[in-house]
Write a protein that holds these residues in place. Structure first.
Motif, PDB file in Angstrom:
ATOM      1  N   SER A  25       0.857  -1.184   0.000  1.00 31.73           N
ATOM      2  CA  SER A  25       0.000   0.000   0.000  1.00 31.73           C
ATOM      3  C   SER A  25       0.895   1.236   0.000  1.00 31.73           C
ATOM      4  N   ILE A  26       0.483   2.241  -0.761  1.00 30.39           N
ATOM      5  CA  ILE A  26       1.358   3.371  -1.078  1.00 30.39           C
ATOM      6  C   ILE A  26       1.127   4.534  -0.126  1.00 30.39           C
ATOM      7  N   THR A  27       2.211   4.992   0.503  1.00 26.33           N
ATOM      8  CA  THR A  27       2.178   6.135   1.403  1.00 26.33           C
ATOM      9  C   THR A  27       2.602   7.399   0.650  1.00 26.33           C
ATOM     10  N   ALA A  28       2.430   8.543   1.293  1.00 26.02           N
ATOM     11  CA  ALA A  28       2.869   9.810   0.692  1.00 26.02           C
ATOM     12  C   ALA A  28       4.371   9.778   0.415  1.00 26.02           C
ATOM     13  N   ALA A  32       6.217  10.255  -3.188  1.00 25.11           N
ATOM     14  CA  ALA A  32       7.306  11.219  -3.397  1.00 25.11           C
ATOM     15  C   ALA A  32       8.506  10.523  -4.032  1.00 25.11           C
ATOM     16  N   ALA A  33       8.849   9.336  -3.540  1.00 25.21           N
ATOM     17  CA  ALA A  33       9.979   8.597  -4.103  1.00 25.21           C
ATOM     18  C   ALA A  33       9.705   8.211  -5.553  1.00 25.21           C
ATOM     19  N   ALA A  37      11.810   9.498  -8.757  1.00 24.22           N
ATOM     20  CA  ALA A  37      12.430   8.504  -9.646  1.00 24.22           C
ATOM     21  C   ALA A  37      11.994   8.714 -11.090  1.00 24.22           C
ATOM     22  N   LEU A  38      10.726   9.047 -11.305  1.00 22.57           N
ATOM     23  CA  LEU A  38      10.253   9.323 -12.664  1.00 22.57           C
ATOM     24  C   LEU A  38      10.940  10.555 -13.234  1.00 22.57           C
ATOM     25  N   ALA A  39      11.083  11.601 -12.417  1.00 21.10           N
ATOM     26  CA  ALA A  39      11.754  12.818 -12.878  1.00 21.10           C
ATOM     27  C   ALA A  39      13.204  12.520 -13.248  1.00 21.10           C
ATOM     28  N   ALA A  40      13.877  11.714 -12.441  1.00 17.72           N
ATOM     29  CA  ALA A  40      15.264  11.361 -12.727  1.00 17.72           C
ATOM     30  C   ALA A  40      15.360  10.533 -14.007  1.00 17.72           C
ATOM     31  N   ALA A  41      14.434   9.593 -14.193  1.00 19.75           N
ATOM     32  CA  ALA A  41      14.439   8.757 -15.405  1.00 19.75           C
ATOM     33  C   ALA A  41      14.148   9.592 -16.646  1.00 19.75           C
ATOM     34  N   ALA A  71      -2.851  12.399   6.457  1.00 23.04           N
ATOM     35  CA  ALA A  71      -2.267  13.540   5.746  1.00 23.04           C
ATOM     36  C   ALA A  71      -2.794  13.562   4.315  1.00 23.04           C
ATOM     37  N   PRO A  72      -4.064  13.953   4.127  1.00 20.36           N
ATOM     38  CA  PRO A  72      -4.612  13.967   2.760  1.00 20.36           C
ATOM     39  C   PRO A  72      -3.896  14.991   1.892  1.00 20.36           C
ATOM     40  N   PRO A  73      -3.830  14.735   0.591  1.00 17.92           N
ATOM     41  CA  PRO A  73      -3.168  15.695  -0.291  1.00 17.92           C
ATOM     42  C   PRO A  73      -3.906  17.034  -0.250  1.00 17.92           C
ATOM     43  N   ALA A  74      -3.165  18.094   0.044  1.00 19.46           N
ATOM     44  CA  ALA A  74      -3.795  19.404   0.225  1.00 19.46           C
ATOM     45  C   ALA A  74      -3.546  20.351  -0.940  1.00 19.46           C
ATOM     46  N   THR A  75      -2.492  20.109  -1.693  1.00 18.93           N
ATOM     47  CA  THR A  75      -2.159  21.021  -2.796  1.00 18.93           C
ATOM     48  C   THR A  75      -1.779  20.209  -4.031  1.00 18.93           C
ATOM     49  N   GLN A  76      -1.675  20.889  -5.142  1.00 14.48           N
ATOM     50  CA  GLN A  76      -1.263  20.237  -6.384  1.00 14.48           C
ATOM     51  C   GLN A  76       0.198  19.786  -6.326  1.00 14.48           C
ATOM     52  N   ASP A  77       0.957  20.269  -5.355  1.00 20.67           N
ATOM     53  CA  ASP A  77       2.352  19.864  -5.196  1.00 20.67           C
ATOM     54  C   ASP A  77       2.516  18.689  -4.239  1.00 20.67           C
ATOM     55  N   SER A  78       1.416  18.121  -3.773  1.00 29.01           N
ATOM     56  CA  SER A  78       1.517  16.981  -2.865  1.00 29.01           C
ATOM     57  C   SER A  78       2.119  15.795  -3.629  1.00 29.01           C
ATOM     58  N   PRO A  79       2.748  14.868  -2.914  1.00 35.28           N
ATOM     59  CA  PRO A  79       3.426  13.752  -3.584  1.00 35.28           C
ATOM     60  C   PRO A  79       2.544  12.954  -4.539  1.00 35.28           C
TER      61      PRO A  79
END
Length: 94
Positions: A25-28, A32-33, A37-41, A71-79
């Motif tokens: 199950s995926i956490t914030a 983020a990781a 990783a996608l940005a680096a690739a 910790a629900p996603p609050a902004t468009q910059d959330s992980p």
């Protein structure tokens, strides 16, 4: 040990969910990781594609509900949104 393992070899970046005790199950922090990783690739010209994989018994159960409610996603910059944008706009095969 990291909940997301990143391995690049022969032009392929493999992102492995590594939290089998929680059915991956995926956490914030994992989102983020994955986004990082996608940005680096994407930035690495040697990477030709990205592969996602999970444990042999389970790929992923989806969101970690406790983490999401805490910790629900609050902004468009959330992980989670960074990851979703990253995968939607990724210019290489996934």
């Amino acid at each position: 040990m990291s909940d997301i393992l990143v391995h690049t070899e022969d032009g392929v970046t493999t992102l492995t969910f590594n939290r089998p005790d929680k059915k991956n199950s995926i956490t914030a922090a994992m989102y983020a990781a994955l986004a990082d990783a996608l940005a680096a690739a994407e930035a690495d010209p040697a990477v030709r594609c990205v592969v996602f994989q999970g444990h042999e018994a389970i790929f992923s159960a989806g969101n970690d509900i406790a983490d999401f409610l805490n910790a629900p996603p609050a902004t468009q910059d959330s992980p989670v949104f960074r990851f979703l944008r990253g995968i939607a706009l990724f210019p290489k095969p996934v």
